[in-house]
Motif scaffolding. Sequence first.
Motif, PDB file in Angstrom:
ATOM      1  N   ILE B  87       2.984 -37.443  -3.994  1.00 49.12           N
ATOM      2  CA  ILE B  87       1.852 -38.363  -3.823  1.00 49.12           C
ATOM      3  C   ILE B  87       2.121 -39.316  -2.664  1.00 49.12           C
ATOM      4  O   ILE B  87       1.229 -39.626  -1.869  1.00 49.12           O
ATOM      5  CB  ILE B  87       1.576 -39.143  -5.123  1.00 49.12           C
ATOM      6  CG1 ILE B  87       0.988 -38.209  -6.181  1.00 49.12           C
ATOM      7  CG2 ILE B  87       0.620 -40.307  -4.874  1.00 49.12           C
ATOM      8  CD1 ILE B  87       0.715 -38.866  -7.510  1.00 49.12           C
ATOM      9  N   GLU B  91      -0.308 -39.756   0.502  1.00 48.32           N
ATOM     10  CA  GLU B  91      -1.141 -40.959   0.637  1.00 48.32           C
ATOM     11  C   GLU B  91      -0.606 -41.984   1.636  1.00 48.32           C
ATOM     12  O   GLU B  91      -1.307 -42.938   1.950  1.00 48.32           O
ATOM     13  CB  GLU B  91      -1.264 -41.638  -0.731  1.00 48.32           C
ATOM     14  CG  GLU B  91      -1.995 -40.800  -1.774  1.00 48.32           C
ATOM     15  CD  GLU B  91      -3.467 -40.606  -1.441  1.00 48.32           C
ATOM     16  OE1 GLU B  91      -4.129 -41.582  -1.077  1.00 48.32           O
ATOM     17  OE2 GLU B  91      -3.935 -39.453  -1.520  1.00 48.32           O
ATOM     18  N   ASP B  92       0.626 -41.841   2.095  1.00 48.84           N
ATOM     19  CA  ASP B  92       1.230 -42.873   2.944  1.00 48.84           C
ATOM     20  C   ASP B  92       0.638 -42.833   4.349  1.00 48.84           C
ATOM     21  O   ASP B  92       0.797 -41.841   5.066  1.00 48.84           O
ATOM     22  CB  ASP B  92       2.745 -42.643   3.021  1.00 48.84           C
ATOM     23  CG  ASP B  92       3.454 -43.802   3.703  1.00 48.84           C
ATOM     24  OD1 ASP B  92       2.777 -44.624   4.372  1.00 48.84           O
ATOM     25  OD2 ASP B  92       4.689 -43.880   3.566  1.00 48.84           O
ATOM     26  N   ARG B  98      -0.269 -36.724   6.423  1.00 47.10           N
ATOM     27  CA  ARG B  98      -0.681 -37.081   5.063  1.00 47.10           C
ATOM     28  C   ARG B  98      -1.948 -36.309   4.682  1.00 47.10           C
ATOM     29  O   ARG B  98      -2.573 -35.681   5.526  1.00 47.10           O
ATOM     30  CB  ARG B  98      -0.914 -38.590   4.968  1.00 47.10           C
ATOM     31  CG  ARG B  98      -2.159 -39.055   5.642  1.00 47.10           C
ATOM     32  CD  ARG B  98      -2.205 -40.550   5.800  1.00 47.10           C
ATOM     33  NE  ARG B  98      -3.383 -40.915   6.565  1.00 47.10           N
ATOM     34  CZ  ARG B  98      -4.446 -41.507   6.058  1.00 47.10           C
ATOM     35  NH1 ARG B  98      -4.479 -41.810   4.783  1.00 47.10           N
ATOM     36  NH2 ARG B  98      -5.472 -41.798   6.818  1.00 47.10           N
ATOM     37  N   LYS B  99      -2.304 -36.385   3.423  1.00 50.70           N
ATOM     38  CA  LYS B  99      -3.512 -35.742   2.900  1.00 50.70           C
ATOM     39  C   LYS B  99      -3.483 -34.226   3.106  1.00 50.70           C
ATOM     40  O   LYS B  99      -4.516 -33.600   3.363  1.00 50.70           O
ATOM     41  CB  LYS B  99      -4.765 -36.333   3.573  1.00 50.70           C
ATOM     42  CG  LYS B  99      -4.911 -37.837   3.435  1.00 50.70           C
ATOM     43  CD  LYS B  99      -5.480 -38.213   2.104  1.00 50.70           C
ATOM     44  CE  LYS B  99      -5.821 -39.692   2.044  1.00 50.70           C
ATOM     45  NZ  LYS B  99      -6.227 -40.103   0.691  1.00 50.70           N
ATOM     46  N   GLU B 102      -5.556 -32.483   0.279  1.00 46.40           N
ATOM     47  CA  GLU B 102      -6.978 -32.839   0.333  1.00 46.40           C
ATOM     48  C   GLU B 102      -7.646 -32.195   1.551  1.00 46.40           C
ATOM     49  O   GLU B 102      -8.777 -31.713   1.466  1.00 46.40           O
ATOM     50  CB  GLU B 102      -7.126 -34.362   0.397  1.00 46.40           C
ATOM     51  CG  GLU B 102      -8.554 -34.828   0.224  1.00 46.40           C
ATOM     52  CD  GLU B 102      -8.678 -36.334   0.278  1.00 46.40           C
ATOM     53  OE1 GLU B 102      -7.675 -37.043   0.100  1.00 46.40           O
ATOM     54  OE2 GLU B 102      -9.795 -36.810   0.539  1.00 46.40           O
ATOM     55  N   ARG B 103      -6.940 -32.168   2.670  1.00 46.04           N
ATOM     56  CA  ARG B 103      -7.511 -31.532   3.869  1.00 46.04           C
ATOM     57  C   ARG B 103      -7.754 -30.045   3.629  1.00 46.04           C
ATOM     58  O   ARG B 103      -8.781 -29.493   4.011  1.00 46.04           O
ATOM     59  CB  ARG B 103      -6.583 -31.746   5.076  1.00 46.04           C
ATOM     60  CG  ARG B 103      -6.747 -33.131   5.692  1.00 46.04           C
ATOM     61  CD  ARG B 103      -5.967 -33.253   6.977  1.00 46.04           C
ATOM     62  NE  ARG B 103      -4.539 -33.397   6.739  1.00 46.04           N
ATOM     63  CZ  ARG B 103      -3.580 -32.905   7.504  1.00 46.04           C
ATOM     64  NH1 ARG B 103      -3.887 -32.202   8.571  1.00 46.04           N
ATOM     65  NH2 ARG B 103      -2.310 -33.110   7.221  1.00 46.04           N
ATOM     66  N   LYS B 106     -10.739 -29.650   1.067  1.00 45.02           N
ATOM     67  CA  LYS B 106     -12.069 -29.963   1.598  1.00 45.02           C
ATOM     68  C   LYS B 106     -12.512 -28.945   2.658  1.00 45.02           C
ATOM     69  O   LYS B 106     -13.694 -28.644   2.764  1.00 45.02           O
ATOM     70  CB  LYS B 106     -12.109 -31.392   2.137  1.00 45.02           C
ATOM     71  CG  LYS B 106     -12.150 -32.414   0.998  1.00 45.02           C
ATOM     72  CD  LYS B 106     -12.389 -33.821   1.458  1.00 45.02           C
ATOM     73  CE  LYS B 106     -12.643 -34.733   0.264  1.00 45.02           C
ATOM     74  NZ  LYS B 106     -12.676 -36.151   0.621  1.00 45.02           N
ATOM     75  N   ARG B 109     -13.559 -25.854   0.453  1.00 41.20           N
ATOM     76  CA  ARG B 109     -14.344 -26.058  -0.767  1.00 41.20           C
ATOM     77  C   ARG B 109     -15.608 -25.192  -0.810  1.00 41.20           C
ATOM     78  O   ARG B 109     -15.860 -24.490  -1.789  1.00 41.20           O
ATOM     79  CB  ARG B 109     -14.721 -27.530  -0.912  1.00 41.20           C
ATOM     80  CG  ARG B 109     -15.460 -27.799  -2.206  1.00 41.20           C
ATOM     81  CD  ARG B 109     -15.922 -29.226  -2.313  1.00 41.20           C
ATOM     82  NE  ARG B 109     -14.811 -30.170  -2.412  1.00 41.20           N
ATOM     83  CZ  ARG B 109     -14.988 -31.470  -2.638  1.00 41.20           C
ATOM     84  NH1 ARG B 109     -16.194 -31.954  -2.775  1.00 41.20           N
ATOM     85  NH2 ARG B 109     -13.948 -32.282  -2.713  1.00 41.20           N
TER      86      ARG B 109
END
Lengths: 143, 122
Positions: B87, B91-92, B98-99, B102-103, B106, B109
């Motif tokens: 994490i 998130e840093d 980072r991410k 999530e990248r 997304k 998706r």
Amino acid sequence: MARAWKDISAYLATVVPLGLTEGVNLFVGRVTDEAPDASVFCLPGVSLPPQPVLNGAPQDLRFYGVQVLVRGSREGLEAAADLADLVRDALNHAKPLVGAGPDQYTTVELDQASPLRLKEDKNDRPRFSVNVTAWIKETNPVL
Amino acid sequence: MSKAIRLVLKGENAVARSLRQFERRKLKRMETALVAGAKVILEDAKELVPVDTGALRASGVVEPVTKDGGKIRTGVSFGGGGVDYAIDVHEDPAQEDRKYLERAEKARRSEVRAAIRKEAKD
């Protein structure tokens, strides 16, 4: 084109219980060394691809990711956690409040239920991350 | 004087059985598409995750499928075991990469959703 992290910052500055003032303890775009220990930073996050709006207008529905980083002082873990919760709560009710007129966001959606606790930074300051996705209809400047 | 009309359906058990089999096959295809999508996201995230020792990258997994009624779920995760910093890296803001998860999610998706939707329709 919207800069959602700036708009989210401007919104947070209006939420009185948070006690945030841009340039004092609320910063936009990057984490600065000059900021006080207990500060909040609004940063660009990860966005989804835009979707065309099917209403005949040259518009896209855009989804901007925003990361709000809440940092506390070295001895201020509880205070930082409380502030991160308040930021989360403020963002959870942000939908009709961010932007205005044609620049109003249609939705501001939390990505996680709770702030994510991160390890302390190199100066032992506690940190929490709150992520949102802000939706807005924008005219496509290319069409 | 009234006249009655009566419709008798025979073999309803066979029809119901056939419908259940159709539903099961459809759910299985959707599950296959879901897991395939999760694997694609995982592979993309592994390309994006910053590598120092390689432990974080190696910790990425597609989680086991769970079923609850008509809902099928899986997930992609990093961390666990000796890797307790997934994490933080994600998130840093000081982290350039980072991410990473999530990248990847997304970016993929809509493609993954379309694949699952296709199996639900066919």
